[in-house]
Enzyme design. Structure first.
Site, PDB file in Angstrom:
ATOM      1  N   GLU A  59     -40.895  24.708  -8.161  1.00 24.12           N
ATOM      2  CA  GLU A  59     -41.240  25.611  -8.766  1.00 24.12           C
ATOM      3  C   GLU A  59     -40.463  26.915  -8.667  1.00 24.12           C
ATOM      4  O   GLU A  59     -41.028  28.097  -8.908  1.00 24.12           O
ATOM      5  CB  GLU A  59     -43.022  25.953  -8.540  1.00 24.12           C
TER       6      GLU A  59
ATOM      7  N   GLU B  59     -47.977  17.107  -8.399  1.00 18.65           N
ATOM      8  CA  GLU B  59     -49.135  17.645  -8.018  1.00 18.65           C
ATOM      9  C   GLU B  59     -49.689  17.396  -9.704  1.00 18.65           C
ATOM     10  O   GLU B  59     -49.137  17.643 -10.670  1.00 18.65           O
ATOM     11  CB  GLU B  59     -48.998  19.059  -7.797  1.00 18.65           C
TER      12      GLU B  59
END
Length: 482
Positions: free
Chosen positions: A159, A266
């Protein structure tokens, strides 16, 4: 082959058989012995959250064998075949934990970055954090884990790109780190270990991020800066959603032409809470398995953000939450013997050539000139970090769990132990859950995680297999890293 269960019963030390190495073939992870495509049934594992990574006190999520044994036994009963671990200290010895998860049939996907200063790329100014000392730390993670047969891959970033602004400057640096890691692995590991990126599911930059990392500069097949895999942290399926309502259909359409494996690094929206995990049937169903390679549930241990399956207490005891049993029941609805027995397609999609026209969002980086290796780093890539951490599979004398574990109804879970799997086997939902007794499979309970929700704390923005299946008896050795 020796009978592990008999040796465990006698209290003798056992060497766990190695899981079968996985290889990247086109857009799939493939079992190198069976030729079957592999679907990740994963779990985010970060005991203690970011505080669980504490180099000053010699602690990280894979440094305590007793804790790993407890959690491996529980995740094995759940059906997990892969763990994702975010923050690791290469100075620590991870042999016992890696060996336990190996025996339980679980692979490891590892982030090379951490939240501490100098141990990750700075998304605001990546050029300031890309230097030899930082790379030395990422290479040390590779050294510490490269020899474990269940190391599936490494994430060079997590990220770091989360909007167009960061997409303008960060991509070349993440790609440079990927290049440097892959060259280090090529020089110092006995096998190819995939290196990839874990992306935020921000749709305005997701497709460009994927294309930037999967394309080949100058069309070269051996481009070392190209990602071997691409993953995304996605929370778009919430509650009783559907393939279309969740936007999963858009993701499948986006990635259908991928040249590398794509999976969820995730997933698991926690609104409503407790969760219902109805996405499981779709992720491992016909609509997705032709494009996606499974996913990683966020997360095992409960934190303030309320995504955990288990409350892990400081005294070592565990209370399973309602989500644990719900997820377990969703897995039981899937015939994983069929899911994991699909033969690899052997269709190697050619990587697109890196060119400005590949990038669609205005402002996202469309220049593929990468930063040169920083001063001093090439010497490390050539000669290795010094002194070198090392890892190896070691004998485990007892796989039984000593800590108290209770299910979501407060009933003690008894007979809990890691069940060493047969040589070359990986864990599969439904094959080991019968080994414990309690009412933990009762999904009617609503106790546990019904609490206010917070945004997921995915790992901080910064972020096998040619070893013989039966290894000689070996002992743990300590080491230090500068």
């Amino acid at each position: 082959m020796f009978v592990k269960s008999a040796l465990v019963a006698l209290g003798g030390a056992t060497l766990a058989a190695a899981v079968t190495p996985l290889e990247v073939q086109g857009s799939q992870f493939v079992n190198s012995k069976t030729g079957d495509a592999f679907q990740i049934v994963g779990m985010a594992y970060q005991i203690g959250g970011s505080a669980g990574y504490d180099p000053s006190h010699g602690k990280d999520p894979l440094s305590d064998g007793e804790i790993c044994k407890r959690d491996a036994a529980l995740m094995q009963s759940l059906g997990v075949n892969t763990i994702r671990v975010y923050n690791l200290d290469p100075n620590l010895n991870h042999d016992e934990c890696a060996s336990i998860f190996n025996a339980a049939g679980m692979y490891m996907i590892l982030d090379v970055n951490s939240p501490l200063a100098g141990e990750s790329l700075n998304s605001g100014a990546p050029w300031e954090s890309y230097y030899a000392g930082y790379l030395n730390r990422t290479f040390a993670i590779v050294e510490a884990f490269k020899s474990y047969p269940n190391t599936l891959g490494f994430f060079s970033g997590n990220e770091v790109i989360n909007d167009v602004k960061t997409g303008a400057t960060v991509p070349p640096y993440v790609r440079a780190v990927t290049r440097d890691l892959k060259n280090y692995i090529k020089n110092h590991a006995d096998r190819a270990i995939p290196v990839g990126y874990s992306a935020a599911d921000v749709r305005e930059v997701l497709q460009d991020t994927w294309n930037y990392f999967q394309c080949s500069i100058d069309g070269e097949a051996g481009d070392m800066s190209r990602s071997d895999m691409f993953a995304l942290n996605s929370y778009s399926w919430c509650g009783e959603s559907t393939f279309q309502e969740s936007g999963y259909d858009q993701l499948v359409a986006m990635f259908k032409s991928t040249s590398v494996p794509v999976f969820y690094s995730e997933f698991g929206c926690n609104t409503p809470s407790p969760r219902v995990f109805t996405e499981i049937g779709t992720i491992y169903g016909d609509q997705m398995t032709g494009v996606f390679s499974g996913g990683v549930v966020y997360e095992y241990a409960q934190e303030k953000n309320n995504y955990g399956l288990a409350q892990c207490n400081d005294d070592g005891t565990v209370e399973l939450l309602a989500d644990f049993a719900t997820l377990q029941n969703q897995y039981k609805k899937i015939d994983f013997s069929k899911v994991q027995a699909v033969k690899a397609t052997n269709n190697k999609v050619a990587a697109p050539e890196c060119k400005p026209s590949l990038i669609k969002e205005s402002g996202f980086a469309n220049n593929f000139t990468l930063p040169v290796v920083p001063p001093g780093a090439q010497t490390i890539i050539d000669n290795g970090v010094s002194p070198k951490p090392s890892g190896k599979i070691v004998s485990i004398s007892d796989y039984s769990v000593s800590q108290s574990v209770k299910d979501a109804n407060g009933k003690a879970v008894t007979g809990l132990a890691v069940k060493p799997l047969a040589d070359d086997a990986s864990n599969t939902p439904g094959t080991t859950s019968e080994s414990t007794s309690s009412s933990s499979s009762n999904s009617s309970s609503t106790s546990g995680n019904a609490a206010p929700t917070l945004a997921p704390q995915g790992a901080v923005s910064a972020a096998a297999m040619i070893i013989p299946a039966v290894v000689a008896l070996c002992f743990t050795a300590g080491f230090t890293l500068i």
